[in-house]
Each structure stands twice: as structure tokens, then as C-alpha cells.
Scaffold this motif. Structure first.
Motif, PDB file in Angstrom:
ATOM      1  N   SER A 212       0.816  -1.212   0.000  1.00 10.91           N
ATOM      2  CA  SER A 212       0.000   0.000   0.000  1.00 10.91           C
ATOM      3  C   SER A 212       0.850   1.263   0.000  1.00 10.91           C
ATOM      4  O   SER A 212       0.379   2.329  -0.410  1.00 10.91           O
ATOM      5  CB  SER A 212      -0.930   0.018   1.222  1.00 10.91           C
ATOM      6  OG  SER A 212      -1.869  -1.041   1.154  1.00 10.91           O
ATOM      7  N   LEU A 213       2.081   1.151   0.472  1.00 10.23           N
ATOM      8  CA  LEU A 213       2.966   2.304   0.523  1.00 10.23           C
ATOM      9  C   LEU A 213       3.793   2.456  -0.748  1.00 10.23           C
ATOM     10  O   LEU A 213       4.511   3.449  -0.897  1.00 10.23           O
ATOM     11  CB  LEU A 213       3.892   2.198   1.735  1.00 10.23           C
ATOM     12  CG  LEU A 213       3.196   2.057   3.089  1.00 10.23           C
ATOM     13  CD1 LEU A 213       4.226   2.025   4.206  1.00 10.23           C
ATOM     14  CD2 LEU A 213       2.191   3.179   3.313  1.00 10.23           C
ATOM     15  N   MET A 214       3.717   1.483  -1.641  1.00 13.43           N
ATOM     16  CA  MET A 214       4.432   1.566  -2.912  1.00 13.43           C
ATOM     17  C   MET A 214       3.581   2.301  -3.930  1.00 13.43           C
ATOM     18  O   MET A 214       2.357   2.158  -3.957  1.00 13.43           O
ATOM     19  CB  MET A 214       4.747   0.158  -3.444  1.00 13.43           C
ATOM     20  CG  MET A 214       5.591  -0.696  -2.532  1.00 13.43           C
ATOM     21  SD  MET A 214       5.819  -2.355  -3.232  1.00 13.43           S
ATOM     22  CE  MET A 214       6.409  -3.247  -1.775  1.00 13.43           C
ATOM     23  N   ASP A 215       4.221   3.075  -4.794  1.00 17.60           N
ATOM     24  CA  ASP A 215       3.481   3.720  -5.872  1.00 17.60           C
ATOM     25  C   ASP A 215       3.187   2.692  -6.967  1.00 17.60           C
ATOM     26  O   ASP A 215       3.827   1.635  -7.045  1.00 17.60           O
ATOM     27  CB  ASP A 215       4.255   4.901  -6.429  1.00 17.60           C
ATOM     28  CG  ASP A 215       5.641   4.511  -6.903  1.00 17.60           C
ATOM     29  OD1 ASP A 215       5.773   4.087  -8.057  1.00 17.60           O
ATOM     30  OD2 ASP A 215       6.586   4.614  -6.102  1.00 17.60           O
ATOM     31  N   PRO A 216       2.187   2.959  -7.825  1.00 19.03           N
ATOM     32  CA  PRO A 216       1.799   1.974  -8.844  1.00 19.03           C
ATOM     33  C   PRO A 216       2.943   1.534  -9.756  1.00 19.03           C
ATOM     34  O   PRO A 216       3.029   0.358 -10.133  1.00 19.03           O
ATOM     35  CB  PRO A 216       0.702   2.692  -9.628  1.00 19.03           C
ATOM     36  CG  PRO A 216       0.102   3.642  -8.645  1.00 19.03           C
ATOM     37  CD  PRO A 216       1.256   4.102  -7.793  1.00 19.03           C
ATOM     38  N   ALA A 217       3.835   2.452 -10.127  1.00 16.73           N
ATOM     39  CA  ALA A 217       4.943   2.080 -11.016  1.00 16.73           C
ATOM     40  C   ALA A 217       5.875   1.078 -10.351  1.00 16.73           C
ATOM     41  O   ALA A 217       6.373   0.147 -11.012  1.00 16.73           O
ATOM     42  CB  ALA A 217       5.713   3.332 -11.432  1.00 16.73           C
ATOM     43  N   LEU A 218       6.112   1.248  -9.061  1.00 15.39           N
ATOM     44  CA  LEU A 218       6.985   0.311  -8.348  1.00 15.39           C
ATOM     45  C   LEU A 218       6.320  -1.049  -8.223  1.00 15.39           C
ATOM     46  O   LEU A 218       6.962  -2.088  -8.463  1.00 15.39           O
ATOM     47  CB  LEU A 218       7.328   0.872  -6.970  1.00 15.39           C
ATOM     48  CG  LEU A 218       8.313   0.061  -6.135  1.00 15.39           C
ATOM     49  CD1 LEU A 218       9.661  -0.060  -6.833  1.00 15.39           C
ATOM     50  CD2 LEU A 218       8.484   0.681  -4.743  1.00 15.39           C
ATOM     51  N   ARG A 236      -2.188   4.285   4.409  1.00 17.30           N
ATOM     52  CA  ARG A 236      -1.581   5.600   4.311  1.00 17.30           C
ATOM     53  C   ARG A 236      -2.171   6.550   5.353  1.00 17.30           C
ATOM     54  O   ARG A 236      -1.467   7.394   5.926  1.00 17.30           O
ATOM     55  CB  ARG A 236      -1.739   6.159   2.903  1.00 17.30           C
ATOM     56  CG  ARG A 236      -0.893   5.414   1.872  1.00 17.30           C
ATOM     57  CD  ARG A 236      -1.093   5.942   0.458  1.00 17.30           C
ATOM     58  NE  ARG A 236      -0.160   5.317  -0.459  1.00 17.30           N
ATOM     59  CZ  ARG A 236       1.050   5.783  -0.752  1.00 17.30           C
ATOM     60  NH1 ARG A 236       1.474   6.908  -0.199  1.00 17.30           N
ATOM     61  NH2 ARG A 236       1.836   5.142  -1.592  1.00 17.30           N
ATOM     62  N   GLY A 237      -3.459   6.418   5.603  1.00 18.04           N
ATOM     63  CA  GLY A 237      -4.092   7.263   6.603  1.00 18.04           C
ATOM     64  C   GLY A 237      -3.533   7.037   7.997  1.00 18.04           C
ATOM     65  O   GLY A 237      -3.376   7.990   8.773  1.00 18.04           O
ATOM     66  N   LEU A 238      -3.217   5.789   8.321  1.00 17.32           N
ATOM     67  CA  LEU A 238      -2.638   5.496   9.631  1.00 17.32           C
ATOM     68  C   LEU A 238      -1.277   6.177   9.788  1.00 17.32           C
ATOM     69  O   LEU A 238      -0.968   6.725  10.856  1.00 17.32           O
ATOM     70  CB  LEU A 238      -2.504   3.982   9.818  1.00 17.32           C
ATOM     71  CG  LEU A 238      -3.807   3.224  10.062  1.00 17.32           C
ATOM     72  CD1 LEU A 238      -3.553   1.720  10.039  1.00 17.32           C
ATOM     73  CD2 LEU A 238      -4.425   3.626  11.402  1.00 17.32           C
ATOM     74  N   LEU A 239      -0.474   6.131   8.743  1.00 19.46           N
ATOM     75  CA  LEU A 239       0.836   6.784   8.828  1.00 19.46           C
ATOM     76  C   LEU A 239       0.701   8.299   8.911  1.00 19.46           C
ATOM     77  O   LEU A 239       1.464   8.970   9.623  1.00 19.46           O
ATOM     78  CB  LEU A 239       1.700   6.388   7.638  1.00 19.46           C
ATOM     79  CG  LEU A 239       2.301   4.986   7.678  1.00 19.46           C
ATOM     80  CD1 LEU A 239       3.168   4.744   6.455  1.00 19.46           C
ATOM     81  CD2 LEU A 239       3.127   4.782   8.950  1.00 19.46           C
ATOM     82  N   ARG A 240      -0.255   8.869   8.179  1.00 17.86           N
ATOM     83  CA  ARG A 240      -0.466  10.315   8.290  1.00 17.86           C
ATOM     84  C   ARG A 240      -0.924  10.684   9.704  1.00 17.86           C
ATOM     85  O   ARG A 240      -0.494  11.703  10.260  1.00 17.86           O
ATOM     86  CB  ARG A 240      -1.500  10.770   7.268  1.00 17.86           C
ATOM     87  CG  ARG A 240      -1.038  10.650   5.818  1.00 17.86           C
ATOM     88  CD  ARG A 240      -2.024  11.339   4.890  1.00 17.86           C
ATOM     89  NE  ARG A 240      -1.759  11.004   3.516  1.00 17.86           N
ATOM     90  CZ  ARG A 240      -2.463  10.125   2.794  1.00 17.86           C
ATOM     91  NH1 ARG A 240      -3.511   9.503   3.345  1.00 17.86           N
ATOM     92  NH2 ARG A 240      -2.147   9.869   1.547  1.00 17.86           N
ATOM     93  N   ALA A 241      -1.799   9.858  10.296  1.00 20.92           N
ATOM     94  CA  ALA A 241      -2.271  10.126  11.654  1.00 20.92           C
ATOM     95  C   ALA A 241      -1.121  10.042  12.654  1.00 20.92           C
ATOM     96  O   ALA A 241      -1.045  10.851  13.596  1.00 20.92           O
ATOM     97  CB  ALA A 241      -3.365   9.127  12.023  1.00 20.92           C
ATOM     98  N   ARG A 242      -0.232   9.078  12.453  1.00 21.02           N
ATOM     99  CA  ARG A 242       0.954   8.989  13.312  1.00 21.02           C
ATOM    100  C   ARG A 242       1.761  10.282  13.245  1.00 21.02           C
ATOM    101  O   ARG A 242       2.214  10.811  14.261  1.00 21.02           O
ATOM    102  CB  ARG A 242       1.820   7.804  12.885  1.00 21.02           C
ATOM    103  CG  ARG A 242       3.176   7.760  13.569  1.00 21.02           C
ATOM    104  CD  ARG A 242       4.118   6.765  12.907  1.00 21.02           C
ATOM    105  NE  ARG A 242       5.471   6.928  13.452  1.00 21.02           N
ATOM    106  CZ  ARG A 242       6.360   7.808  13.022  1.00 21.02           C
ATOM    107  NH1 ARG A 242       6.025   8.632  12.021  1.00 21.02           N
ATOM    108  NH2 ARG A 242       7.556   7.898  13.570  1.00 21.02           N
TER     109      ARG A 242
END
Length: 326
Positions: A212-218, A236-242
């Protein structure tokens, strides 16, 4: 200490001359966990370049000795950041890195690309997930730090600005990213190690969380399945909240160094920098036979008649998970 202590400290310094001090505070005081994750993802991206992935797979280090490979990378990359480039331990670490790389025919454009990921990926990570972005002073210090590392490795034509590093990385990946079974094996082995560092209860979901943390190209370059959109949004939302939560924490008083990390497990009785890493054997595991090596490119590489030597095998800047963590 005030929450913004290290930001104010860094912004009082001059990134043209104080870049080691500034970058050390970014890595070990202000964003240790984030920088560890970001630098790890930076190196992970390089496996999606088929020529890099094939070489790393050929060494066998990522499938046979993944933990040691992780530890050696962390321990060799940390001394220049902690001590500066002129200290004996830092020079020994850079010399060890250069000795390993000199054993292989690695073109300059690959070195420049890998170096660019160290500058660009952490900036983008902190923009999205950090408690704050890098300040212009901190970003410029990062640029100067890796330009200096590049100079110690005698890498030619290193970009002079962040915008230059960003253009290099993005254009290189657009041209070179692609699937290769060897690169996929290196990626799988690295992810398996990272998952193993997590508490047992969450390991089953760490694979999809990482994707989920990888971009589509990767993901496409490794042929990893896209996670469900809802899972990606939650991850991604969990990491932003952290990151938002960390804004309320006090500044870290003591640096978080590599030796503090529970993930570093290979040397319970200590180590010598000069003995870290690998010692490639001519004609084996991706190391060219004697007489078929490339240039003598590295200024801190020790004796220039030392190419592949008996022992272990592999390299550092050209792969492995990095670490300068919280």
C-alpha cells in the motif's frame, strides 16, 4: 525542550558548511523512524531496475544472508552521518563500501540513480507521512550531504540541487523500471525480513500494508498485486495520523543510533568497521573474473590492485535496506 527545538536549531545553521550536523539531527533526532523507513524504501526502489536487481540477486546476499546484509548496510552508512566524513571510522566505512563496489562493473548512471533515491524519497516520505516537511535548510543539507558522499565515491556528474536529483530519479525510473525475476527475488527477500521485524500478531497484514505504501509504477515493476483501494487508503491514513500525533511529542534529547536498533542482530559481541560487508571472489556470484573489472573509480577505496578477494560477496550502496532509525 520545545517541540520545534531541532527545526529551530537546524535553521540557524548554514547548509553549505554545516550540512553534516543538520542532516545528523534530521536522521537521529527529528525523524529517526521516518528516515529509516524512507531510506529503506529508497533502496528497495532500486531493485526494480533490472540490471541492479540481477546483480544483487547474483551475489546471493539477499537470499542467503539477508539479516547480515541489512545489518552491514546500516552499520556502514551510519558513521559519516554520525561523525562527519573526515573521522577515521567514517573514512573506514566509506573505504569498505568502495572496495566492495569496485569489484563489480557498475556504471556511473546506476550510482547516480541510487544516490538520487537517498535525497528524493525521504523528502517525499516526510511530505506525506512526517510530522512536518523538511525545511529548505534541511533539504539543502541533505543535497550537500549526498553530494559529498558521491564525491567520496568519485561518482561523476552528481546533481547540484534537489530539483536536479528529483529529475534524475523520476526520469531514470520512467526509462528503466521493469520486471525481472531476479529483482523480484531480491524484493521478496527484503520484504520477508522487514515483516519478520514486526510483532507476530501483525505479520499477516504487513505484506499488503507494505504494498500500500508503494506507488503503482513500483508495484508494476515487481508485478505485485495492487492492494484494495480501501486498504491502501487506511494504510496511508494510519501513517499520516501517526505524523500528526507526533507533532505533540517533545523533541528527542538523545540521538537514536544504529546500535540502538533491535533489528541489528548479527554482531552481539561487537564488530570492526573494516570487517563489515562482503569480500567478493573473482568469477563468482556476479563478480567478474580477474582482469575483467571496470575502472578504478573510488577515491577512498584503498589499494587499487585489490579487486575481488577471497571471502564473502556483495555491495552496500547498490542495495540492502538502509537504517538510521528511531
Amino acid at each position: 525542550m520545545r517541540r520545534d527545538h531541532w527545526r529551530r536549531y537546524n535553521d540557524r545553521l548554514d547548509p553549505a558548511t554545516d550540512f553534516v550536523d543538520i542532516y545528523a539531527k534530521v536522521v537521529a533526532h527529528e525523524f529517526p523512524w521516518d528516515m529509516n523507513q524512507a531510506l529503506g524504501f529508497a533502496l528497495f526502489r532500486t531493485y526494480a531496475v533490472p540490471s541492479i536487481g540481477r546483480l544483487l540477486d547474483a551475489t546471493g546476499e539477499f537470499t542467503d544472508r539477508t539479516q547480515k546484509r541489512y545489518d552491514d548496510t546500516a552499520l556502514l552508512l551510519e558513521p559519516p552521518n554520525r561523525l562527519g566524513f573526515d573521522e577515521p571510522e567514517a573514512r573506514a566505512a566509506i573505504r569498505r563500501i568502495n572496495q566492495m563496489h569496485r569489484a563489480y562493473d557498475i556504471p556511473d548512471h546506476e550510482f547516480r540513480y541510487v544516490l538520487s533515491t537517498f535525497v528524493v524519497v525521504p523528502k517525499r516520505w516526510l511530505d506525506e507521512f512526517g510530522k512536518r516537511p523538511l525545511t529548505p535548510t534541511e533539504l539543502e543539507a541533505s543535497v550537500q550531504y549526498y553530494r559529498t558522499l558521491g564525491a567520496h565515491m568519485n561518482i561523476k556528474d552528481v546533481p547540484e540541487t534537489y530539483a536536479g536529483f528529483e529529475r534524475l530519479m523520476d526520469s531514470y525510473e520512467a526509462e528503466h523500471f521493469g520486471y525481472d525475476p531476479a529483482g523480484r527475488r531480491v524484493a521478496d527477500a527484503t520484504l520477508a525480513l522487514m515483516v519478520g521485524f514486526q510483532p507476530r500478531a501483525v505479520r499477516p497484514v504487513m505484506g499488503v500494508f507494505s504494498r500500500s505504501l508503494m506507488d503503482p509504477a513500483l508495484r508494476a515493476a515487481f508485478r505485485y498485486a495492487d492492494p484494495p483501494p480501501a486498504v491502501e487508503a487506511v494504510s496511508r491514513g494510519l501513517l499520516r495520523a501517526r505524523g500528526r500525533l507526533l507533532r505533540f511529542f517533545p523533541a528527542r534529547r538523545n540521538p537514536k543510533l544504529v546500535e540502538d536498533l533491535p533489528q541489528i542482530r548479527s554482531y552481539p559481541d561487537g564488530y570492526r568497521v573494516e570487517e563489515l560487508g562482503t569480500f567478493p571472489v573473482p568469477g563468482q556470484h556476479g563478480c567478474p573474473p580477474e582482469g575483467e573489472h571496470g575502472d578504478e573509480r573510488h577515491e577512498d577505496g584503498g589499494d587499487h590492485d585489490e579487486r575481488c578477494s577471497p571471502g564473502r560477496r556483495g555491495g552496500v550502496l547498490h542495495g540492502g535496506a538502509s537504517s538510521e532509525e528511531r
